[in-house]
Design an enzyme around this catalytic site. Sequence first.
Site, mmCIF file in Angstrom:
data_model
loop_
_atom_site.group_PDB
_atom_site.id
_atom_site.type_symbol
_atom_site.label_atom_id
_atom_site.label_comp_id
_atom_site.label_asym_id
_atom_site.label_seq_id
_atom_site.Cartn_x
_atom_site.Cartn_y
_atom_site.Cartn_z
ATOM 1 N N LYS A 108 0.860 -1.190 0.000
ATOM 2 C CA LYS A 108 0.000 0.000 0.000
ATOM 3 C C LYS A 108 0.886 1.226 0.000
ATOM 4 O O LYS A 108 1.975 1.224 0.565
ATOM 5 C CB LYS A 108 -0.881 0.021 1.250
ATOM 6 C CG LYS A 108 -2.129 0.873 1.112
ATOM 7 C CD LYS A 108 -3.121 0.205 0.180
ATOM 8 C CE LYS A 108 -4.538 0.619 0.416
ATOM 9 N NZ LYS A 108 -5.471 -0.345 -0.170
HETATM 10 N N1 GLU Z 1 -6.936 -0.167 -4.177
HETATM 11 C C1 GLU Z 1 -7.569 -1.397 -4.488
HETATM 12 C C2 GLU Z 1 -7.522 -2.315 -3.281
HETATM 13 O O1 GLU Z 1 -7.131 -1.892 -2.244
HETATM 14 C C3 GLU Z 1 -6.968 -2.038 -5.722
HETATM 15 C C4 GLU Z 1 -5.547 -2.455 -5.575
HETATM 16 C C5 GLU Z 1 -4.944 -2.954 -6.877
HETATM 17 O O2 GLU Z 1 -5.648 -3.013 -7.868
HETATM 18 O O3 GLU Z 1 -3.769 -3.294 -6.853
HETATM 19 O O4 GLU Z 1 -7.913 -3.444 -3.345
#
Ligand code: GLU
Length: 418
Positions: A108
Amino acid sequence: MTSLPTPSLWTESLDYLGEVARHLKLPDGIHEKLRHCRRSLVVSIPTRMDDGSVKVFQGYRVQHNTDRGPTKGGLRYHPNVSLNQMKAMAMLMSWKCALMNLPFGGAKGGVVCDPNVLSPGEIERMTRRYTSEISLIIGPEKDIPAPDLNTTPQIMGWMMDTYSMNAGYSVPGVVTGKPIEIGGTAGRREAPARGVVHCVQLALENLGLPVPGATVAIQGYGYVGRHAHEEFENRGLKVIAVSDTSGAIHSEKGLPYKALARHKAEQRHVKGFTPAQAMTGEELLTLKADILVLAAEENQIDAAVAARMNCKVLAEAASAPTHRNADPVLRQKKIFVIPDILCSAGGVTVSYFEWVQDIQSFFWSENQIHENLRNALSRAFQTVIAREECRTADMRFAAHALAVQKVAEAIRIRGIYP
Ligand code: GLU
């Protein structure tokens, strides 16, 4: 919608992992490894503002675990971003990817900022400098960012361009959720909402409840909430209440998607939409509706709110929207919880499809994407429901047990280096 005051999400995530690890009887060494994020990078992002001054933003990229593959996870722009929040969310992404059988660990990223007060030019310059600062640890075979809270396909486009300019050639696979014109995939924009609606449909079928006519309340009317409204309406469900930071609106007759989306686009909030009645955000959470969708921020429901809730299915479209102390209350009230690591997995699953297509430079049709997403979610849903923990505990615990077990198994097979 502000988050409830709680101990840090990171402390809670570690406690929950501890419970799951004890239940699975994980060896101490593996549990200990999972308690730590593999890499946490803190960067400062000097940015030239429109008035000529320089502002320095703080940014993060955290990679939790790489035993199952490169790391994957969103990038958020929000004033509440902190290192501990990023660590908790990176860990959640490890569980989400493992649950969905994607060959990724979790990551993240975030920048502490309020994007509402930044101009498009300022956001572009901040994004490019952030990308450059984290370029050491990202890449198609290392770590692949994607959109999250307040980040868009255009922002992913600037990230892809910055990384590619430094590499000297185009590297579309470094981010997902990009515009289609530069290697994005069909179906990524709607994927998070489609995932939520598909999970809700599976939950209703599982409970033996009819899908058409089922009533829905949605907390959060951003990108996921809005698309979920459209998708619910397409499938014959009735959205009777929605909220955003301006408050909530309610109509037992159902809120028409097109008119409300137009109102939101013009006014920038849902407040004042007619002929709906106004209510508070808190009233929306306790409204009598078959389904409550949480599509806002983390920590929106605690035990006290849960005690007053009146839905049959709680769909966690946001990351960590429910405090752990609410779980026993929800269980006792027989509210069917679709946990975040399943309910919000549509986005990352289609991100995986995008990454595969970028690597192969071979693109699939929109129908193929939708069908593969539906199959992946149905498979994960059924596997979780079939687990023993669903009888003795709840779907959240079962989903975590399944996911943690997969990551632990990868660690066991690979061993600890050296
Ligand atoms: N932000 C989205 C999540 O937390 C998508 C993450 C992604 O596609 O890598 O699941």
